[in-house]
Design an enzyme around this catalytic site. Sequence first.
Site, short mmCIF file in Angstrom:
data_model
loop_
_atom_site.label_atom_id
_atom_site.label_comp_id
_atom_site.label_asym_id
_atom_site.label_seq_id
_atom_site.Cartn_x
_atom_site.Cartn_y
_atom_site.Cartn_z
N SER A 106 -46.55 27.12 -23.90
CA SER A 106 -45.41 27.36 -23.03
C SER A 106 -45.84 28.08 -21.76
CB SER A 106 -44.36 28.20 -23.76
OG SER A 106 -43.34 28.63 -22.88
N TYR A 129 -42.67 24.83 -16.37
CA TYR A 129 -41.39 25.02 -15.72
C TYR A 129 -41.66 25.10 -14.22
CZ TYR A 129 -39.10 26.33 -20.14
OH TYR A 129 -38.58 26.33 -21.40
N THR A 155 -40.92 20.31 -18.37
CA THR A 155 -39.60 20.53 -18.95
C THR A 155 -38.55 20.53 -17.85
OG1 THR A 155 -40.49 21.77 -20.81
CG2 THR A 155 -38.17 22.11 -20.31
N LYS A 251 -40.11 16.36 -20.62
CA LYS A 251 -39.43 16.92 -21.80
C LYS A 251 -38.01 17.34 -21.45
CE LYS A 251 -39.97 20.55 -25.33
NZ LYS A 251 -38.71 21.27 -25.13
N HIS A 275 -33.65 21.01 -26.12
CA HIS A 275 -34.14 22.38 -26.02
C HIS A 275 -33.76 23.19 -27.27
CE1 HIS A 275 -36.12 24.62 -22.63
NE2 HIS A 275 -35.98 25.60 -23.49
#
Length: 376
Positions: A106, A129, A155, A251, A275
């Site tokens: 992440s 992100y 994402t 995603k 999510h």
Amino acid sequence: MRISSALDFREAARRRLPRFLFDYVDGAAYAEATARRNVDDLAAVELRQRVLVDVSRIDLSTTLFGALQALPVMLGPVGLAGLYARRGEAQAARAAAAKGVPLCLSSMAVCALPEVAAASSLPLWFQLYVIKDRGFLAELLAVARDAGCAGLMLTVDLPMPGARYRDLHSGLAGPNARRRRLAQALAHPRWAWDVGLRGRPHGLGNFAAVLGRKSGLEDYVGWIGRNFDASLTWRDLDAIRAHWSGPLVIKGILDPEDARRAVDEGADGIVVSNHGGRQLDGVPSTARALPIIAEAVGGRATLLVDGGVRSGLDVLRMLALGAQGVLLGRAWAYALAAGGGAGVARLLDIVAAELRIGMALTGVARVEDIGRSILA
């Protein structure tokens, strides 16, 4: 306690973690209806039990994006996993790689990319992100390239954080949050010593350059709201591609129109995901969305999925519904919190055993043979 399933890991994690951390990983948005449906709808998928089929040699391996994996699963991106165990992302990556399974790190990890990449014998994936500072974003992608990441998972379902009420109730955010977290940590001395003290630093490692190395959880919640780029559109994919030449997976796709657009825009893969129910409550479960998106994509891109997967049998169900690979999320976070890297390794052993049994009883011996034919 005796561990035999992902649900056992969940209970062990609940006992070991301070409430603010357990509720963060366990919770979802609004009334958490979608998070529950992810689990319930997947469990309701009925399978055909077949007999007198030679399943003496079952092969659990598969190839995703050109790489051979021991299982058709990946450890999906989970924020703050470095607080569930000491340097948790590094422990998880090491354990997963030993089992032949990659980890997708992440953006919001505690451990930075270079640290986790050094711990893993397999190339990592990196979940991105998009933040407003595009100059720093380019630097972050350069770090991912230098770390040898196998792919980028963009994402797109978080233009702003969902309304996660548990975080306000638990002390991750809200009034007197630091004092409440401290009290919870002191009530869990094993975690406080092993992770709270010995696991420092506790910042967001990948964003240390913009947050400062002394940043903590206070920065986490507010910084997301201030810095995630809500203006992101399909047009921005070209700018990301300019800094990334490897596989690009998008995603957060739930709508077939978005799925077709993602493929038309050149995505190598899609993750059907809501999510974990942490964004918009009331959307379809991924088990319901997956077959529709599989039909819309028509084999033009690799299809991955997450949401509600708690067992190897759930992995089998998702593959039957149209996925080629499955991301584990909460399941591995629970296992990490309960037992560190050894817990993650144990979880993957359990998933493999459950998948093997499920394949045998539905009459398939190879992952690539799993399809809608095994659905009742």
